[in-house]
Structures are given as C-alpha cells and as structure tokens.
Enzyme design. Structure first.
Site, PDB file in Angstrom:
ATOM      1  N   ASP A 181       0.830  -1.202   0.000  1.00 32.46           N
ATOM      2  CA  ASP A 181       0.000   0.000   0.000  1.00 32.46           C
ATOM      3  C   ASP A 181       0.873   1.264   0.000  1.00 32.46           C
ATOM      4  OD1 ASP A 181      -1.676  -2.146   0.743  1.00 32.46           O
ATOM      5  OD2 ASP A 181      -3.063  -0.770   1.717  1.00 32.46           O
ATOM      6  N   ASP A 202      -0.640  -2.394  -4.601  1.00 32.31           N
ATOM      7  CA  ASP A 202      -1.865  -2.366  -3.803  1.00 32.31           C
ATOM      8  C   ASP A 202      -2.438  -0.966  -3.849  1.00 32.31           C
ATOM      9  OD1 ASP A 202      -3.868  -2.934  -1.710  1.00 32.31           O
ATOM     10  OD2 ASP A 202      -2.656  -4.690  -1.292  1.00 32.31           O
ATOM     11  N   ASP A 203      -3.290  -0.612  -2.884  1.00 33.37           N
ATOM     12  CA  ASP A 203      -3.925   0.701  -2.926  1.00 33.37           C
ATOM     13  C   ASP A 203      -2.895   1.822  -2.995  1.00 33.37           C
ATOM     14  OD1 ASP A 203      -6.496  -0.405  -2.688  1.00 33.37           O
ATOM     15  OD2 ASP A 203      -6.377  -0.406  -0.507  1.00 33.37           O
ATOM     16  N   HIS A 224      -3.951  -0.670  -6.846  1.00 37.72           N
ATOM     17  CA  HIS A 224      -5.377  -0.965  -6.706  1.00 37.72           C
ATOM     18  C   HIS A 224      -6.232   0.281  -6.506  1.00 37.72           C
ATOM     19  CE1 HIS A 224      -4.295  -5.315  -5.187  1.00 37.72           C
ATOM     20  NE2 HIS A 224      -3.988  -5.098  -6.455  1.00 37.72           N
ATOM     21  N   ARG A 257     -12.673   3.529  -5.628  1.00 33.44           N
ATOM     22  CA  ARG A 257     -13.136   2.327  -4.922  1.00 33.44           C
ATOM     23  C   ARG A 257     -13.625   2.638  -3.511  1.00 33.44           C
ATOM     24  NH1 ARG A 257      -9.044  -2.789  -3.851  1.00 33.44           N
ATOM     25  NH2 ARG A 257     -10.607  -4.449  -3.824  1.00 33.44           N
ATOM     26  N   LYS A 259     -14.880   0.069  -0.367  1.00 34.66           N
ATOM     27  CA  LYS A 259     -15.001  -1.349  -0.023  1.00 34.66           C
ATOM     28  C   LYS A 259     -15.333  -1.495   1.460  1.00 34.66           C
ATOM     29  CE  LYS A 259      -9.915  -1.511  -0.097  1.00 34.66           C
ATOM     30  NZ  LYS A 259      -8.696  -2.306  -0.389  1.00 34.66           N
TER      31      LYS A 259
END
Length: 367
Positions: A181, A202-203, A224, A257, A259
């Site tokens: 991340d 990742d994010d 991400h 996003r 989540k």
C-alpha cells in the site's frame, strides 16, 4: 584588582557555559554508519537531526517517538538489514515535527529481501514508514524505494501535511511485491497529502477511518486505486469527509473504490472524488462493493451495517481495458443514500455486471 579579575573570569565562564549549552541544544546531530545506539541521546539533546547514509541493524526501528519541536532530515541512502518481523522500520510520534529529504536522498526498504509473492499471507513483513500519535507535522520531499509491505502509514494523527513524496515499488511487479500500500490512513484527522507519485502493487491511497482527509495531485501507477476502506473489523470503522481530487491513475487494477466488509458495522459519509483521470484500468474503473473480505465476490452476502452516504463523484473520466468493467456497484439495498454523480464517463470495458444497491433517487449508474 584581584577581585575584579576573578569576578570577570567567573562571569566569562558562566557566559561561555550558557552559550555552549544553547549552541548544543540548537545544533545538528547526525546518525550515520550501521548503528543507532546513540539515537536516544540525540533525541534528548538535538532539535535538528540528520540521518545520513544510515544502515539500520536487523530487527530495530529507527525510532523517533516522543519528540517535540524537532526537524529530521534524511540524506543519502537510508536502508535496513533483513529480519522476519512486523516493524515498522521507521516510527515517528510527538508534536511539531518537520521531516524532509535532501536532494537525491532515498529511504530504501530493501523489499526484495521480504517479497515472496504472498504479501500479508507470506512471511511477516514490516511497514516501512509510520506516523503514529503525531500532531502538527510536515513531511516533504521524501523518496521511498521497495517497501517490504505498506509504505506510508498515518495512524491516530492530527494536522499532518505531506507534500512531494515518491513511493517507488516498481520492482515488486517482477520480484514478488504484494500488499505494498502507498498511503494508509487510520484514525486520523486533518490530513493533507499532495503532489505524490506512487508505483506499487496495492492501494495508492487507503482511508480506513478518519475525518477531514485530503488527497490531491496524486499520480498512481499500477496498484489498486484510490480507496475508501476496507471498512470493518477494526476498533474505528467510521470514514467521513474525504476529498480526493485532481489525480491520475495509470494501468491500475482499480480506479475509484469504496469497499466495506461483510457482516460488519460502521459508516462511510462525505466522500468526494473530483477531477480523476483513469488510463488503461484493468479490472474496474469505479467499484463500490459491500462484501469485501473472506467470502468470494460477487456472490457473497452484502453488509447492511455500513451506510454509504453523501457520495459525490465529479468529472471522473477515462478508460478501462476491454476485459474490464467500467462501473460496478454491489452493495445491500438501502445502504446507499445521497449520491451525486456528475460528468462521469468511463469507457472501454466490455465485461458487464449486474449492479445492486444504487440509490433510486440518485443520478448514479452502472456501466
């Protein structure tokens, strides 16, 4: 005459002693080499700390906790010996702290020593750089390389400004990097992140909890996307007043996003995405999903315990690859409310999915 001389000699000694103490208190102290044994003494005596070509021994944290009114400057190459442990490799807490990097300085996490393609499910890996219980801080001009795991964590902090930071985990694409991340925010308030470049797996940004979080002029490569969450399974599961603007995502798996975790409670409110450009997104241009976690998506039950309200998307433009999905919403009915989407135009993805939970009175849509 003898008294006069003695008086002035004593007076001069006191004056020089005062000047010495004052100069020492304001002086710069340097950490270098391959030892941090002198760190505690430096923390207690210096307000300007230079970290210059330092190799931190295995299993030790470069620990700047409990400091106030201190400047920390990274010079040269800061690196870390290998050990299987949770870290973090650098930890900063306190009040009124300035952290900066000199030109061409690098904080090298030596990620390939830990990377095993398994991320959090493999060997234990340390976070690289963590701010925790830090108030009134400025972080500028830092360059990070090869994070073992999450790179930049901001946990339980207040009034934090971050400007001109580079996170380069590009090598992880071919050497087994995962869960790297970029910026991870939790339990923090009044956080401002601007002018950053993140290349990771990742994010780019993950806001897990907090209030009044700002992210602008971000450039995210691979990874991400710009994420709210995941929300759930933590002590604090409230995210409110997040402003993400004027940013670009290139060849990421996901663009925008939100989540939330199945079977959890919490709140997501006051989320604003403004002027976001997506280029060649691989899986989802925009995705809101309410079953993130252990159960497989999209067929898992959807959480109804985390409202997602007051969501603004304005001028979200870009492309998804043919095999991807432009926009996908999969949340429980009644969870979403007060959504306002304007100038949202995502094209290219030909994998269509059936959406659930879009508020009936909103202008949001599935594509």
């Amino acid at each position: 005459m003898e008294y006069f001389v003695k008086f002035h000699v004593c007076h001069l000694f006191l004056l020089l002693s005062t000047l010495y103490v004052s100069a020492f208190a304001d002086s710069s102290c340097t950490l270098t080499g391959n030892s941090i044994d002198n760190l505690e003494n430096i923390k207690s005596s210096c307000k300007n700390i230079i970290v210059d070509d330092l190799l931190v021994p295995a299993g030790l944290t470069l620990d700047f906790t409990g400091i106030s009114d201190v400047n920390i400057e990274f010079r040269g190459n800061t690196s870390f010996e290998f050990k299987i442990w949770k870290g973090p490799l650098i930890l900063i807490s306190g009040n009124n702290v300035n952290v900066s990097g000199a030109e061409d300085s690098v904080i090298d996490g030596n990620g390939p020593k830990w990377w095993d393609t398994l991320g959090d499910k493999g060997i234990t890996k340390p976070r690289l750089f963590k701010l925790r219980y830090l108030t009134n801080a400025n972080v500028t001009n830092l360059s990070f390389l090869n994070s073992p795991r999450h790179c930049f964590a901001i946990h339980n902090c207040t009034n934090i400004t971050i400007n001109n930071v580079v996170i380069n985990d590009k090598s992880g694409d071919t050497q087994g990097g995962k869960n790297t991340d970029g910026f991870n925010v939790k339990g923090s308030e009044n956080v401002y992140i601007t002018n950053v470049h993140v290349f990771n797996q990742d994010d780019c940004l993950a806001v897990r909890s907090g209030n009044n979080i700002h992210f602008s002029n971000g450039h995210c490569y691979k990874g991400h996307g710009l994420s709210i969450g995941s929300i759930g399974n933590r002590t604090n599961n409230v995210v409110q007043n997040v402003y993400i603007s004027n940013s670009q995502l290139v060849e990421s798996d996901i663009g925008v996003r939100i989540k939330t975790v199945w079977n959890c409670t919490g709140l997501v409110t006051g989320i604003h995405y403004d002027n976001i450009t997506l280029i060649g997104i691989k899986k989802y241009g925009i995705i809101f999903h309410g079953n993130y976690g252990k159960l497989p998506s999209p067929n898992a039950p959807l959480t109804d315990g985390i409202p997602i309200k007051d969501i603004t998307l304005n001028n979200i433009q870009g492309t998804v690859v043919t095999a991807g999905t432009n926009i996908y919403v999969n949340i429980a009915e009644g969870v979403g409310s007060d959504w306002d989407w304007r100038n949202v135009n995502i094209t290219g993805g030909e994998k269509k999915r059936s959406c659930h939970g879009i508020p009936k009175d909103s202008n949001a849509f599935c594509a």
